[in-house]
Design a protein around this motif. Structure first.
Motif, PDB file in Angstrom:
ATOM      1  N   PRO A 151     -11.190  20.235  13.872  1.00  0.00           N
ATOM      2  CA  PRO A 151     -11.833  19.446  14.934  1.00  0.00           C
ATOM      3  C   PRO A 151     -13.202  19.981  15.325  1.00  0.00           C
ATOM      4  CG  PRO A 151      -9.525  19.821  15.454  1.00  0.00           C
ATOM      5  CD  PRO A 151      -9.839  20.673  14.272  1.00  0.00           C
ATOM      6  N   TYR A 152     -13.336  21.300  15.369  1.00  0.00           N
ATOM      7  CA  TYR A 152     -14.627  21.871  15.764  1.00  0.00           C
ATOM      8  C   TYR A 152     -15.691  21.575  14.708  1.00  0.00           C
ATOM      9  CZ  TYR A 152     -18.153  25.167  17.360  1.00  0.00           C
ATOM     10  OH  TYR A 152     -19.330  25.729  17.801  1.00  0.00           O
ATOM     11  N   ASP A 153     -15.323  21.705  13.435  1.00  0.00           N
ATOM     12  CA  ASP A 153     -16.292  21.430  12.360  1.00  0.00           C
ATOM     13  C   ASP A 153     -16.713  19.964  12.375  1.00  0.00           C
ATOM     14  OD1 ASP A 153     -16.328  24.026  11.528  1.00  0.00           O
ATOM     15  OD2 ASP A 153     -14.971  23.734   9.826  1.00  0.00           O
ATOM     16  N   ARG A 154     -15.739  19.070  12.614  1.00  0.00           N
ATOM     17  CA  ARG A 154     -16.081  17.643  12.649  1.00  0.00           C
ATOM     18  C   ARG A 154     -17.030  17.355  13.809  1.00  0.00           C
ATOM     19  NH1 ARG A 154     -11.618  12.900  12.011  1.00  0.00           N
ATOM     20  NH2 ARG A 154     -11.652  13.812   9.917  1.00  0.00           N
ATOM     21  N   TRP A 155     -16.756  17.940  14.977  1.00  0.00           N
ATOM     22  CA  TRP A 155     -17.638  17.726  16.140  1.00  0.00           C
ATOM     23  C   TRP A 155     -19.026  18.317  15.886  1.00  0.00           C
ATOM     24  CZ3 TRP A 155     -19.731  21.661  19.260  1.00  0.00           C
ATOM     25  CH2 TRP A 155     -20.468  21.202  20.363  1.00  0.00           C
ATOM     26  N   LYS A 156     -19.077  19.521  15.345  1.00  0.00           N
ATOM     27  CA  LYS A 156     -20.375  20.162  15.108  1.00  0.00           C
ATOM     28  C   LYS A 156     -21.182  19.398  14.064  1.00  0.00           C
ATOM     29  CE  LYS A 156     -22.447  24.698  14.420  1.00  0.00           C
ATOM     30  NZ  LYS A 156     -22.214  26.145  14.147  1.00  0.00           N
ATOM     31  N   GLY A 157     -20.469  18.818  13.099  1.00  0.00           N
ATOM     32  CA  GLY A 157     -21.171  18.010  12.115  1.00  0.00           C
ATOM     33  C   GLY A 157     -21.807  16.771  12.737  1.00  0.00           C
ATOM     34  N   MET A 158     -21.245  16.287  13.823  1.00  0.00           N
ATOM     35  CA  MET A 158     -21.770  15.100  14.490  1.00  0.00           C
ATOM     36  C   MET A 158     -22.963  15.430  15.395  1.00  0.00           C
ATOM     37  SD  MET A 158     -18.147  13.292  15.496  1.00  0.00           S
ATOM     38  CE  MET A 158     -18.917  11.902  16.313  1.00  0.00           C
ATOM     39  N   VAL A 159     -22.904  16.590  16.088  1.00  0.00           N
ATOM     40  CA  VAL A 159     -23.962  16.911  17.057  1.00  0.00           C
ATOM     41  C   VAL A 159     -25.090  17.723  16.440  1.00  0.00           C
ATOM     42  CG1 VAL A 159     -22.355  16.799  18.977  1.00  0.00           C
ATOM     43  CG2 VAL A 159     -22.795  19.016  17.884  1.00  0.00           C
ATOM     44  N   GLY A 160     -24.831  18.379  15.301  1.00  0.00           N
ATOM     45  CA  GLY A 160     -25.857  19.211  14.690  1.00  0.00           C
ATOM     46  C   GLY A 160     -26.035  20.509  15.464  1.00  0.00           C
ATOM     47  N   LEU A 174     -26.150  13.953  19.535  1.00  0.00           N
ATOM     48  CA  LEU A 174     -25.278  12.961  20.153  1.00  0.00           C
ATOM     49  C   LEU A 174     -24.823  13.467  21.518  1.00  0.00           C
ATOM     50  CD1 LEU A 174     -22.968  11.706  17.227  1.00  0.00           C
ATOM     51  CD2 LEU A 174     -24.959  10.579  18.228  1.00  0.00           C
ATOM     52  N   LYS A 175     -24.836  12.588  22.505  1.00  0.00           N
ATOM     53  CA  LYS A 175     -24.452  12.960  23.867  1.00  0.00           C
ATOM     54  C   LYS A 175     -23.252  12.126  24.321  1.00  0.00           C
ATOM     55  CE  LYS A 175     -29.218  14.217  24.992  1.00  0.00           C
ATOM     56  NZ  LYS A 175     -30.362  14.029  25.926  1.00  0.00           N
ATOM     57  N   PHE A 198     -14.422  12.109  20.271  1.00  0.00           N
ATOM     58  CA  PHE A 198     -15.806  12.313  20.678  1.00  0.00           C
ATOM     59  C   PHE A 198     -16.523  10.991  20.421  1.00  0.00           C
ATOM     60  CE2 PHE A 198     -20.225  13.866  19.893  1.00  0.00           C
ATOM     61  CZ  PHE A 198     -20.448  14.363  21.167  1.00  0.00           C
ATOM     62  N   GLY A 199     -16.764  10.266  21.506  1.00  0.00           N
ATOM     63  CA  GLY A 199     -17.202   8.892  21.339  1.00  0.00           C
ATOM     64  C   GLY A 199     -16.057   8.077  20.780  1.00  0.00           C
ATOM     65  N   ASP A 200     -16.285   7.442  19.643  1.00  0.00           N
ATOM     66  CA  ASP A 200     -15.230   6.668  18.989  1.00  0.00           C
ATOM     67  C   ASP A 200     -14.583   7.415  17.829  1.00  0.00           C
ATOM     68  OD1 ASP A 200     -15.686   4.503  20.671  1.00  0.00           O
ATOM     69  OD2 ASP A 200     -17.285   3.704  19.386  1.00  0.00           O
ATOM     70  N   THR A 201     -14.989   8.659  17.603  1.00  0.00           N
ATOM     71  CA  THR A 201     -14.493   9.422  16.451  1.00  0.00           C
ATOM     72  C   THR A 201     -13.336  10.316  16.863  1.00  0.00           C
ATOM     73  OG1 THR A 201     -16.707   9.447  15.458  1.00  0.00           O
ATOM     74  CG2 THR A 201     -15.112  11.046  14.635  1.00  0.00           C
ATOM     75  N   TYR A 208     -22.107  19.845  28.551  1.00  0.00           N
ATOM     76  CA  TYR A 208     -23.393  20.458  28.195  1.00  0.00           C
ATOM     77  C   TYR A 208     -24.004  21.107  29.434  1.00  0.00           C
ATOM     78  CZ  TYR A 208     -27.989  21.259  26.201  1.00  0.00           C
ATOM     79  OH  TYR A 208     -29.147  21.854  25.750  1.00  0.00           O
ATOM     80  N   LEU A 209     -24.359  22.397  29.319  1.00  0.00           N
ATOM     81  CA  LEU A 209     -24.934  23.156  30.430  1.00  0.00           C
ATOM     82  C   LEU A 209     -26.449  23.078  30.349  1.00  0.00           C
ATOM     83  CD1 LEU A 209     -22.594  26.295  30.245  1.00  0.00           C
ATOM     84  CD2 LEU A 209     -22.266  24.158  31.516  1.00  0.00           C
ATOM     85  N   THR A 210     -27.009  22.249  31.206  1.00  0.00           N
ATOM     86  CA  THR A 210     -28.454  21.996  31.143  1.00  0.00           C
ATOM     87  C   THR A 210     -29.265  23.243  31.470  1.00  0.00           C
ATOM     88  OG1 THR A 210     -28.021  19.710  31.835  1.00  0.00           O
ATOM     89  CG2 THR A 210     -30.298  20.493  31.988  1.00  0.00           C
ATOM     90  N   LEU A 211     -28.828  24.026  32.449  1.00  0.00           N
ATOM     91  CA  LEU A 211     -29.609  25.187  32.882  1.00  0.00           C
ATOM     92  C   LEU A 211     -29.768  26.220  31.774  1.00  0.00           C
ATOM     93  CD1 LEU A 211     -28.251  25.709  36.512  1.00  0.00           C
ATOM     94  CD2 LEU A 211     -30.401  24.632  35.794  1.00  0.00           C
ATOM     95  N   SER A 212     -28.751  26.382  30.946  1.00  0.00           N
ATOM     96  CA  SER A 212     -28.835  27.378  29.873  1.00  0.00           C
ATOM     97  C   SER A 212     -28.999  26.747  28.495  1.00  0.00           C
ATOM     98  CB  SER A 212     -27.577  28.255  29.878  1.00  0.00           C
ATOM     99  OG  SER A 212     -26.410  27.464  29.765  1.00  0.00           O
ATOM    100  N   ASN A 213     -29.101  25.406  28.446  1.00  0.00           N
ATOM    101  CA  ASN A 213     -29.292  24.689  27.179  1.00  0.00           C
ATOM    102  C   ASN A 213     -28.212  25.061  26.154  1.00  0.00           C
ATOM    103  OD1 ASN A 213     -31.653  23.267  27.981  1.00  0.00           O
ATOM    104  ND2 ASN A 213     -32.888  25.104  27.590  1.00  0.00           N
ATOM    105  N   GLN A 214     -26.950  24.890  26.557  1.00  0.00           N
ATOM    106  CA  GLN A 214     -25.839  25.237  25.678  1.00  0.00           C
ATOM    107  C   GLN A 214     -24.732  24.206  25.793  1.00  0.00           C
ATOM    108  OE1 GLN A 214     -24.966  29.761  25.556  1.00  0.00           O
ATOM    109  NE2 GLN A 214     -25.638  29.323  27.636  1.00  0.00           N
ATOM    110  N   SER A 215     -24.030  24.016  24.698  1.00  0.00           N
ATOM    111  CA  SER A 215     -22.847  23.161  24.715  1.00  0.00           C
ATOM    112  C   SER A 215     -21.647  24.003  25.125  1.00  0.00           C
ATOM    113  CB  SER A 215     -22.604  22.559  23.326  1.00  0.00           C
ATOM    114  OG  SER A 215     -23.683  21.725  22.951  1.00  0.00           O
ATOM    115  N   CYS A 216     -20.868  23.469  26.049  1.00  0.00           N
ATOM    116  CA  CYS A 216     -19.679  24.186  26.512  1.00  0.00           C
ATOM    117  C   CYS A 216     -18.461  23.681  25.755  1.00  0.00           C
ATOM    118  CB  CYS A 216     -19.506  24.005  28.025  1.00  0.00           C
ATOM    119  SG  CYS A 216     -18.473  25.271  28.793  1.00  0.00           S
TER     120      CYS A 216
END
Length: 571
Positions: free
Chosen positions: A316-325, A332-333, A272-275, A353-361
């Motif tokens: 992996p999910y916890d690490r990603w969620k820790g980065m995006v909040g 982070l985008k 995710f990015g460089d991580t 990212y689903l803009t119409l429903s404001n959710q991360s996929c």
């Protein structure tokens, strides 16, 4: 179809509570070999050399195709209160009146498949029940006379507004053995040892490419057992027979599937990015991978929410969620970089990212699931090839970046193009639904809900053709069409789509007839035996009477002389 209620059940049940995606020792060895070579440039070149060739050779015959804009057809309800059926655990009922239904009696080429039922069950109580039929099925330019499931009973709202399902997944390698015969079933014709093995209709892709079938009035075969799938934000396209190079920007990357049950590739890295999110514990490169299932019915990127029993240093999910909040408002985008067998594929912010429903996929995998799921977030930007020409010896997966200037349904001399349309998910939760479980049953029927993407295609069935809109899925090999009940075909359940009486009632009636027939047969046998014994008894009685009268004649048939002869000496 039958004179007695003897039916073979094609039963498919996905066992609840069995977690994980397990690889066999042979599949694991293949994955480790790919992982080892995928970590080096030279090994990656070796992996890709020679596989997937010949799909677009100049020697192939082209096919005519007809450009048509398919629409999901919904039949008008017959009245203001349509008939509904609601399965246990579903909040929304299934509306049969919203589906177009196959009428076998209007097709000149339809036949019932003897002694075959169609019965699918799933852990969420979804069921599809009916009988098996045979008729001419057409998709795109190609058609074949083949078996299909004639579904007469459905209870799931996930099928509202559609007419059935066609799976382009691989057929089942190992089917469950039928239960041993017992009781009345063992006495029925077709029961016991001569009963056929439980089976589902051959997947449509395999029927269309069966080398034993030649082109004729009822069959126009597809030469290559291969197809490609691509999606956009609104629509999608299936390319039968291979892939159109014009749809790909650059080269198509090819890699083997490590199983012949699902479309599974080897993922070596996810950044995710460089991580790096896949921080593997083992140092051995053979062990630094996760299986990745390419699945059109999965909407998001589904990644582990655990250390995979120590394979990873961190979830992996916890690490990603820790980065995006906040996943609904990520701080982070960045872009995901997914490494598959040595090649890297990008999943940008606009895709995950689903803009119409404001959710991360981005979702965490079900507990115990041993890999990742790659769904619509990849298909929206890449053309994915599924090459099954050498199945079951090998299956090749190709991934190529979509050409932004490609126009769907553009004519190609060797590829038939079928338009597909999609229903986007209405809501995305943090956890992915348990779509895959292990151990696998005889087949898998996908479970759909508001969190998953559905694709639809049009196909026709029968002579003359009847048109249907069905769910298209690469995670299943099921092929079934909603159908009316007919008098000469069995069905399991009720006739929710109309037609004759329900198969369950017919089976009960025929069961009663069968029992009555058995009773009459035994009665006849008993009567014959009784007549034989009585005749023999009369002869013995006449002989004994003649002898007795010679000594002490009596006019009584039951005189003392007969009693003495039968029971001993009188006092």
């Amino acid at each position: 179809m039958r004179s007695v209620p003897v039916l073979l059940l094609a039963v498919v049940v996905l066992a609840a509570g069995a977690d994980g995606y397990a690889l066999s020792p042979l599949e694991r060895a293949a994955a480790e070999e790919i992982a080892l070579k995928g970590h080096t440039e030279a090994g990656n070149v070796e992996l890709g050399s020679g596989i997937g060739r010949g799909l677009l050779s100049s020697e192939e015959e082209g096919s005519e195709w007809e450009e048509a804009r398919a629409e999901v057809q919904v039949e008008e309800m017959l009245d203001s209160s349509p008939k509904t059926t609601k399965g246990k655990g579903f909040k929304i009922p299934f509306y049969p009146g919203n589906s177009t239904v196959f009428n076998p009696q209007k097709s000149k080429t339809f036949r019932v498949v003897p002694k075959q039922m169609f019965l699918l069950g799933y852990a969420d109580n979804t069921h599809l029940k009916g009988y098996q039929g045979r008729d001419v099925v057409q998709i795109g330019d190609h058609f074949v006379d083949t078996k299909f499931g004639a579904i007469t009973d459905c209870n799931s709202p996930d099928f509202n507004g559609v007419d059935g399902i066609v799976g382009f997944g691989m057929p089942v390698q190992h089917q469950a053995a039928p239960p041993p015969p017992s009781g009345m079933a063992a006495m029925m014709p077709g029961g016991g040892g001569d009963k056929p093995q439980p089976t589902l209709p051959l997947p449509l892709l395999f029927a269309l490419t069966d080398p034993r079938v030649k082109d004729n009035a009822h069959n126009h075969m597809l030469k290559n057992r291969a197809f490609s799938f691509m999606s956009t934000d609104k629509d999608a396209e299936i390319q039968l027979g291979g892939y159109d190079p014009d749809a790909v920007d650059g080269r198509m990357f090819l890699t083997p599937s490590i199983t012949v049950n699902d479309y599974v590739v080897v993922s070596l890295s996810l950044k995710f990015g460089d991580t790096e999110l896949f921080d593997f514990t083992p140092k051995n490169p053979r062990l630094r991978y996760l299986p990745a299932i390419m699945d059109s019915g999965t909407s998001c990127l589904v990644i582990p929410d655990s250390t995979m029993n120590g394979l990873l240093k961190e979830s992996p999910y916890d690490r990603w969620k820790g980065m995006v909040g906040d996943t609904k408002h990520p701080k982070l985008k960045s872009t995901f970089h997914l490494n598959i067998a040595g090649a890297t594929f990008d999943i940008g912010y606009d895709d995950w990212y689903l803009t119409l429903s404001n959710q991360s996929c981005v979702q965490k995998a079900p507990p115990g699931f041993g890999g990742i799921l790659v769904g619509d977030v990849l298909f929206r930007r890449y053309v994915v090839l599924f090459d099954l020409r050498h199945y079951p010896e090998s299956v090749v997966i190709g991934i190529g970046k979509q050409n932004p200037h490609y126009k769907p349904a553009k004519h190609h001399h060797a590829i038939t193009k079928v338009p597909a349309y999609k229903r986007k998910p209405l809501n995305i939760s943090d956890s992915a639904p348990p779509r895959y479980k292990a151990p696998m049953a005889t087949d898998r029927i996908p479970i759909w809900n508001q969190e998953e993407t559905q694709y639809f295609i049009n196909l026709t069935l029968g002579s003359p053709r009847q048109k249907f809109t069905v769910i298209f899925d690469t995670g299943s090999s099921v092929f079934g069409i909603f159908s009316r009940c007919i008098p000469n075909a069995p069905s399991y359940g009720t006739c929710v789509f109309g037609g004759g009486s329900s198969g369950g009632g017919g089976m009960l009636i025929e069961g009663a007839v069968f029992v009555l027939s058995i009773a009459v047969i035994f009665c006849g046998i008993g009567t014959a035996i009784n007549l034989y014994v009585r005749k023999r008894h009369d002869k013995q009685e006449q002989l004994a009477r003649s002898k007795a009268r010679g000594k002490n004649p009596s006019n009584s048939s039951y005189g003392p002389e007969r009693l003495a002869g039968m029971y001993g000496t009188m006092p």
